[in-house]
Scaffold this active site. Structure first.
Site, short mmCIF file in Angstrom:
data_model
loop_
_atom_site.label_atom_id
_atom_site.label_comp_id
_atom_site.label_asym_id
_atom_site.label_seq_id
_atom_site.Cartn_x
_atom_site.Cartn_y
_atom_site.Cartn_z
N LYS A 57 0.86 -1.18 0.00
CA LYS A 57 0.00 0.00 0.00
C LYS A 57 0.89 1.24 0.00
CE LYS A 57 -3.50 -2.20 2.94
NZ LYS A 57 -4.18 -2.11 4.25
N GLY A 67 -4.80 -10.02 9.92
CA GLY A 67 -4.16 -10.20 11.21
C GLY A 67 -5.07 -9.55 12.24
N ASP A 81 -11.30 -15.36 4.57
CA ASP A 81 -12.13 -14.15 4.61
C ASP A 81 -13.47 -14.45 5.26
OD1 ASP A 81 -13.70 -11.90 4.09
OD2 ASP A 81 -12.86 -11.59 2.10
N HIS A 113 -8.56 -4.60 16.79
CA HIS A 113 -8.05 -4.46 15.42
C HIS A 113 -8.20 -5.83 14.76
CE1 HIS A 113 -5.13 -2.96 12.29
NE2 HIS A 113 -5.09 -4.27 12.09
N ILE A 114 -9.26 -5.97 13.97
CA ILE A 114 -9.59 -7.27 13.39
C ILE A 114 -9.53 -7.16 11.87
CG2 ILE A 114 -11.21 -9.19 13.35
CD1 ILE A 114 -12.50 -8.03 15.84
N GLU A 156 -3.29 3.98 9.56
CA GLU A 156 -1.88 3.77 9.86
C GLU A 156 -0.98 4.65 9.01
OE1 GLU A 156 -1.88 -0.97 10.90
OE2 GLU A 156 -2.48 -0.34 8.89
N ARG A 169 -3.50 -17.43 10.40
CA ARG A 169 -2.64 -17.66 11.55
C ARG A 169 -3.44 -18.24 12.71
NH1 ARG A 169 0.07 -11.82 11.88
NH2 ARG A 169 -1.18 -11.33 10.04
N ARG A 191 5.90 1.68 7.37
CA ARG A 191 5.40 0.89 8.50
C ARG A 191 6.32 -0.32 8.64
NH1 ARG A 191 0.91 -3.69 8.42
NH2 ARG A 191 0.84 -4.16 10.65
#
Length: 396
Positions: free
Chosen positions: A16, A210, A281, A206-207, A379, A239, A91
């Site tokens: 990004k 990850g 997803d 924060h979903i 972010e 994960r 980042r």
């Protein structure tokens, strides 16, 4: 001529990017222009940008990641016009115990950051590859690393420690926490919109692909679900989240999996994808849930792990005043939010179903003791702001 800050957010299969105009004060939260190269390494990579849907892009099959970076450089340079790049902000997922604030990168710091690649293999090597490439081809402008671990440097010592021999702590094995740039942005928005209420007992969820939770008091991180690596805590898209280490010993000792095979399993073949066998997803799984036991199990465990960890953080906080959802799933999946909140009745949480379906910012009812909010994260703006402040162009 105005100066721009370019932000790069590099993952294993996507990059990004966003450009922020520093001539406007304060720094606008919406980028002047942004986009994404997705599907890097796949047969059909795409490029999308502001106002234009993603479309196919040709990348060198032998070196797809450098090709994706070159594609972004080419597009950015073509759009600069009378602007110039003041800095490139990255980042960087892991800064370890050493890096608690953004830094300007040189060869020494870059070498130092490579030591953290094993702790964040889905992100760290790719951010560093982008940095190394730009250091070689464009040594100016300066590059700034902004760390996802930095926000969690306020964790109490007891939250940082692992129950291993003390020598492990001395060697740097500890719980670091992640998604810090996201949590930092949410903390700023909460202060602006909710004032003193937000300074109480807050959990931010924060979903996304990850996922993690962060417990805040006074808008500072006091506990979080991700720890030493980005594998810990919640069940995620691919994960596993927290896992009995005995299961790993079994896989290696009895089933004879190698370290590399275990790594592949934990990072890429577990979570929603591993259990459902269909997708990582939640949107796709919700469409296929009816009559499919594996999909039902995957979604049930996904929600249960989130609820379980919320309960643990509530115990540490001594109660809860606000619950905030953010990131891809948290911001856009009303059904997952509803399933989580239905299990939080013990907190006297009451959801406004219409507001939730519309992804409204406030999704709790007037009667709910627990305030439930949905706040989009940003972010890239946090990284741009840090770069601007570090270079002395704005107050930190």
């Amino acid at each position: 001529m105005s100066d721009l800050i370019l932000v790069l957010n590099c993952g294993s299969s996507s990059i990004k990017f966003a450009l922020f105009d520093t001539s406007v004060s304060p720094l606008p939260r919406q980028p002047l222009w942004n986009g994404k190269v997705d599907g890097i390494g796949s047969k059909m990579p795409t490029f999308g940008e502001t106002g234009i849907k993603p479309g196919p892009v040709a990348l060198d099959e032998n070196q797809p990641y450098p090709a994706a970076l070159a594609c972004i450089q080419e597009r950015v340079l073509a759009r600069l016009g009378h602007h110039r790049i003041l800095a490139v902000a990255h980042r960087v997922v892991h800064g370890g115990a050493k890096y608690s604030t953004p830094v300007q990168i040189d060869a020494g710091i870059l070498a130092d950051l490579r030591n953290y690649i094993p702790l964040a293999p889905l992100h760290q090597p790719f951010a560093l590859e982008a940095i190394a490439s730009l250091l070689e081809t464009h040594p100016n402008p300066p590059q700034i690393a902004c760390f996802d671990t930095a926000f969690h440097h306020t964790l109490p010592r007891v939250e940082q420690m692992l129950p291993l021999p003390y020598s492990a702590w001395e060697r740097g094995l500890r719980r670091y926490g992640f998604h810090g740039l996201s949590y930092e942005f949410i903390s700023l928005v909460l202060a602006e919109r909710y004032g003193e209420k937000a300074r109480g007992r807050t959990i931010v969820a924060h979903i996304g692909s990850g996922a993690s939770l962060c417990a805040m008091q006074e808008l500072r991180s006091v506990a979080t679900t991700m720890g030493f690596s980005a594998l810990d805590g919640l069940m995620m898209g691919t994960r596993c989240g927290a896992l009995d280490p005995g299961a790993l010993l079994y896989l290696m000792q009895i089933e004879k999996l190698t370290v590399d095979q275990v790594g592949q399993l934990l990072y890429h073949e577990s979570g929603l994808l591993g259990i459902s066998g269909i997708s990582s997803d939640p949107r796709e799984l919700l469409r296929q849930e009816s009559g499919n036991v594996r999909v039902q199990d995957a979604l049930a465990l996904y929600v249960r792990r989130i609820v379980r960890e919320i309960g643990a953080l509530v115990a540490l906080l001594g109660g809860l005043d606000m619950l905030v959802f953010t990131a891809g799933v948290g911001e856009h999946n009303a059904e997952i939010r509803a399933r989580i909140c239905r299990e939080l009745g013990f907190l006297e949480a009451s959801m406004d179903e219409a507001a939730n379906k519309n992804d409204a910012e406030l999704i709790s009812t007037a009667q709910s003791r627990l305030t439930i909010a949905v706040i989009p994260t940003n972010e890239e703006w946090i990284a741009a702001s840090h770069a601007q402040a570090l270079l002395g162009c704005a107050p930190p």
